[in-house]
Scaffold this active site. Sequence first.
Site, PDB file in Angstrom:
ATOM      1  N   LYS A  72       0.843  -1.201   0.000  1.00 29.99           N
ATOM      2  CA  LYS A  72       0.000   0.000   0.000  1.00 29.99           C
ATOM      3  C   LYS A  72       0.881   1.255   0.000  1.00 29.99           C
ATOM      4  CE  LYS A  72      -1.962   2.201   3.351  1.00 29.99           C
ATOM      5  NZ  LYS A  72      -2.614   2.529   4.607  1.00 29.99           N
ATOM      6  N   ASP A  85      -6.501   0.995   0.681  1.00 28.81           N
ATOM      7  CA  ASP A  85      -6.578   1.272   2.119  1.00 28.81           C
ATOM      8  C   ASP A  85      -7.967   0.865   2.618  1.00 28.81           C
ATOM      9  OD1 ASP A  85      -8.299   3.225   1.309  1.00 28.81           O
ATOM     10  OD2 ASP A  85      -7.347   4.844   2.431  1.00 28.81           O
TER      11      ASP A  85
END
Length: 331
Positions: free
Chosen positions: A199, A217
């Site tokens: 991420k 996310d």
Amino acid sequence: MKKAASARRAAPAKKTASGKEPASTTKGASAKKAAKGAAVKKAPAAKKVAVAPKKATARIKGTAPARTVVHPPGDESRTALVRRARRINRELAEVFPYAHPELDFENPFQLVVATVLSAQTTDLRVNQTTPSLFAKYPTPEDLSAANPEEVEEILRPCGFFRAKTKSVIGLSKALVEDFGGEVPGRLEDLVKLPGVGRKTAFVVLGNAFGRPGITVDTHFQRLVRRWRWTGESDPDKIEAAVGALFPKSDWTDLSHHVIWHGRRICHARKPACGACPIAPLCPAYGEGETDPEKAKKLLKYEKGGFPGQRLKPPQAYLDAGGTPAPPLGAG
Ligand code: SF4
């Protein structure tokens, strides 16, 4: 569409308790008599279905308004899914044309550190903390040689400050020792840095190096499931499934649009469906407040949502019930 939806949910033909066809379809008087006495199964009452408004609030100029596709996607074809997903992204681009990473940074080093610090806290809190961190330790060399206790004091407001101190000092050391003090621009190198997962790596690649990446996310995960873009729950699988719906060149902006929408309108607990510009395209319409006035009160805009008020809020955003955020530092 309303008719079609209710037709899909219409009760099935009544059956007797034995599961046979009702009397009217059987032959003979005795059969009719027997059926009369038999207990008849009651069809379940049709569930009330929330129907999204037909017109998207933020319509793209020169295109037809979004069609109402509430509750379709059980049997949605791949082509229809791709079209709907891209339509959602275009509508959100209209509402949030200025969507960008909400962490303040001036170079890749600052972005990777800020992204690591943003775990379990708000971007606003990180933006309030990083100026003093980067003033004292402007380069990976400075931060790698820092006294951990001093860094912990600076990072205390971000929460988990001991672990985060360890990560940012560790990643600074790795940058100095393995990458000549520069942040690498390749996924496989970035994920080797302490505290950096896929991420964070995609945030850095997309925003500091201009390389397309999808940032999965918590907001992204929630919204793509609500939109039935994918049923996956593993972030890597979500990334692959959603990536396949869009051209690579859209990935970074798509991530910003989805995350901005999740932060401001489609909240985890109380999505503001009645003030949502993509309601006609959303199968989860009705999961949150549908009354437009009540929904407007649920819209959230963080301080500095329009950084320093340099950007004028777009009309579509205001039409959707948005209010200009106060200037940075106000209130
Ligand atoms: S706010 Fe409601 S209508 Fe809008 S995307 Fe979220 S669940 Fe769907």
